[in-house]
Design a protein around this motif. Structure first.
Motif, PDB file in Angstrom:
ATOM      1  N   MET A 153      22.367  28.414  -6.316  1.00  7.25           N
ATOM      2  CA  MET A 153      21.296  27.381  -6.426  1.00  7.25           C
ATOM      3  C   MET A 153      21.177  26.755  -7.792  1.00  7.25           C
ATOM      4  SD  MET A 153      18.094  26.920  -7.995  1.00  7.25           S
ATOM      5  CE  MET A 153      17.396  28.504  -8.394  1.00  7.25           C
ATOM      6  N   LEU A 154      21.659  27.316  -8.608  1.00  5.07           N
ATOM      7  CA  LEU A 154      21.443  26.535  -9.919  1.00  5.07           C
ATOM      8  C   LEU A 154      22.907  25.438  -9.911  1.00  5.07           C
ATOM      9  CD1 LEU A 154      21.038  29.536 -12.333  1.00  5.07           C
ATOM     10  CD2 LEU A 154      19.550  27.738 -11.926  1.00  5.07           C
ATOM     11  N   THR A 165      13.047  17.731 -16.126  1.00  2.42           N
ATOM     12  CA  THR A 165      13.427  17.736 -14.659  1.00  2.42           C
ATOM     13  C   THR A 165      14.181  18.828 -14.052  1.00  2.42           C
ATOM     14  OG1 THR A 165      13.098  15.352 -14.819  1.00  2.42           O
ATOM     15  CG2 THR A 165      14.052  16.036 -12.768  1.00  2.42           C
ATOM     16  N   ILE A 166      15.112  19.150 -14.875  1.00  2.21           N
ATOM     17  CA  ILE A 166      15.961  20.200 -14.316  1.00  2.21           C
ATOM     18  C   ILE A 166      15.358  21.640 -14.261  1.00  2.21           C
ATOM     19  CG2 ILE A 166      18.181  21.518 -14.868  1.00  2.21           C
ATOM     20  CD1 ILE A 166      19.490  19.142 -16.142  1.00  2.21           C
ATOM     21  N   LEU A 167      14.557  21.736 -15.190  1.00  2.00           N
ATOM     22  CA  LEU A 167      13.850  23.063 -15.053  1.00  2.00           C
ATOM     23  C   LEU A 167      12.640  23.106 -14.222  1.00  2.00           C
ATOM     24  CD1 LEU A 167      12.994  23.783 -18.794  1.00  2.00           C
ATOM     25  CD2 LEU A 167      14.347  25.329 -17.066  1.00  2.00           C
ATOM     26  N   GLU A 168      12.197  21.823 -13.687  1.00  2.00           N
ATOM     27  CA  GLU A 168      11.212  21.801 -12.697  1.00  2.00           C
ATOM     28  C   GLU A 168      11.695  21.932 -11.417  1.00  2.00           C
ATOM     29  OE1 GLU A 168       8.198  18.431 -10.821  1.00  2.00           O
ATOM     30  OE2 GLU A 168       8.766  18.294 -13.049  1.00  2.00           O
ATOM     31  N   LYS A 205      12.493  25.870 -10.892  1.00  2.00           N
ATOM     32  CA  LYS A 205      11.247  26.523 -10.461  1.00  2.00           C
ATOM     33  C   LYS A 205      10.877  26.448  -9.263  1.00  2.00           C
ATOM     34  CE  LYS A 205       9.755  26.737 -15.696  1.00  2.00           C
ATOM     35  NZ  LYS A 205       8.992  26.341 -16.607  1.00  2.00           N
ATOM     36  N   LYS A 206      11.026  25.161  -8.764  1.00  2.00           N
ATOM     37  CA  LYS A 206      10.545  24.915  -7.289  1.00  2.00           C
ATOM     38  C   LYS A 206      11.689  25.639  -6.561  1.00  2.00           C
ATOM     39  CE  LYS A 206      10.205  21.135  -4.325  1.00  2.00           C
ATOM     40  NZ  LYS A 206      10.384  19.618  -4.025  1.00  2.00           N
ATOM     41  N   GLU A 207      12.750  25.512  -6.602  1.00  2.00           N
ATOM     42  CA  GLU A 207      13.763  26.223  -5.929  1.00  2.00           C
ATOM     43  C   GLU A 207      13.516  27.912  -5.925  1.00  2.00           C
ATOM     44  OE1 GLU A 207      16.226  25.242  -3.622  1.00  2.00           O
ATOM     45  OE2 GLU A 207      15.784  23.276  -4.039  1.00  2.00           O
ATOM     46  N   LEU A 208      13.041  28.356  -7.052  1.00  2.00           N
ATOM     47  CA  LEU A 208      13.046  29.795  -6.986  1.00  2.00           C
ATOM     48  C   LEU A 208      11.734  30.416  -6.203  1.00  2.00           C
ATOM     49  CD1 LEU A 208      13.687  30.469 -10.665  1.00  2.00           C
ATOM     50  CD2 LEU A 208      15.033  31.259  -8.938  1.00  2.00           C
TER      51      LEU A 208
END
Length: 317
Positions: A21-22, A75-78, A81-84
């Protein structure tokens, strides 16, 4: 240069899917930390000199990734977290907490050196180039070694098995061929034990510089050895350059799955009566290599062991 480091806590069962995912989100390179024991297949593939101590598996895995200030970190961190959160609805991925920190560039190539210290193989002192010889060791046979990015510090059991067999069979007339020479340590020790000439082959271009540097620091003249890059198993040009029926000893400290196709080829490089020393053989592959040696027409002289590793020594009659 400073990097923003993000360390994501998950579970070992989910580390592959979370890593995937990452990377799908454009994160290049994920560092995985876990305590999962090595499988037998892992041990066969992880042919390295220095393995760290690993604690008992606790089911926890940490996935670290790095972003520089030029990237849209927020944005990348957001998106991560959304995918997690979506994954949590159908899969146990653990806490998925993310620790943030800053880190300097790490010298990954040289970081392993903190684990490599001087040691003995029988009465031979092998010492990294960045350590000093103690006064009480100055009368010993001393080998200074810096493998760089090539294989071969001498610490691995397979290398030590080869060292002992080379010492047993070397003579002042010995010409030795080291297939997969890495840092050049086996050819160098053969010369120190009294051999006349050493030839090394390797697939890794780093082996050229590593061998030259290690030979020089140990006082060995360039007229006593050569090293070349190429696959002697299937490259006729390399076979021709190495030469036929020229070597009193051929040593191959390579994994068993490579020794099987190598052995019927390398018979052609051995003199009649020449000695073939193999290692890199995990114990469960002993019979495979012994059979390959016999099928190539060689006489098995002895099989030696250290830890989980095996060396097979044979002769061309």
């Amino acid at each position: 240069m400073k990097w923003n480091k993000f360390r994501l806590k998950t579970v070992t069962a989910a580390e592959d899917i979370v890593s995937s995912m990452l990377m799908d989100l454009g994160i290049e390179g994920v560092e995985i930390e876990d305590k999962v024991p090595l499988t037998q297949a892992d041990k066969e593939q992880m042919f390295v000199d220095i393995l760290p101590e690993i604690e008992a598996d606790d089911g926890v895995a940490y996935l670290s990734f790095y972003l520089d200030d030029g990237e849209d970190v927020d944005t990348i961190l957001e998106n991560v977290k959304k995918e997690l959160e979506e994954m949590k609805t159908f899969l146990d991925i653990g806490e998925c907490t993310i620790e943030e920190s800053q880190t300097e560039d790490v010298d990954w190539v040289n970081n392993w050196k903190k684990y490599f210290h001087q040691f003995y193989v029988d009465d031979v002192l092998i010492i990294p180039s960045w350590e000093e010889v103690k006064p009480e060791d100055e009368d010993k046979m001393i080998i200074h070694i810096d493998p760089g990015t090539a294989f071969g510090t001498g610490m691995h059991e397979t290398t030590q098995l080869c060292i002992r067999q080379i010492r047993k069979y070397v003579t002042p007339q010995t010409r030795i061929l080291d297939v997969g020479c890495g840092s050049g340590i086996l050819g160098m020790l053969a010369l120190k034990f009294g051999a006349e000439y050493s030839v090394g082959t390797d697939l890794d271009p780093c082996a050229i510089d590593a061998t030259y540097e290690n030979m020089e620091v140990n006082g060995i003249e360039k007229s006593q050895y050569e090293v070349m890059i190429g696959n002697i198993i299937d490259d006729k040009e390399v076979q021709d350059k190495v030469g036929y029926e020229k070597y009193d000893i051929v040593v191959a400290n390579i994994l068993a799955d490579v020794l099987v196709p190598l052995t019927p080829v390398i018979v052609n490089q051995l003199k009649k009566g020449g000695i073939y020393i193999t290692s890199g053989i995990i114990d469960m592959k002993e019979e495979t290599v012994v059979n390959a040696v016999k099928e190539a027409g060689l006489e098995v002289l002895e099989v030696t062991y250290q830890g989980e590793w095996v060396s097979v020594t044979a002769r061309k009659n």
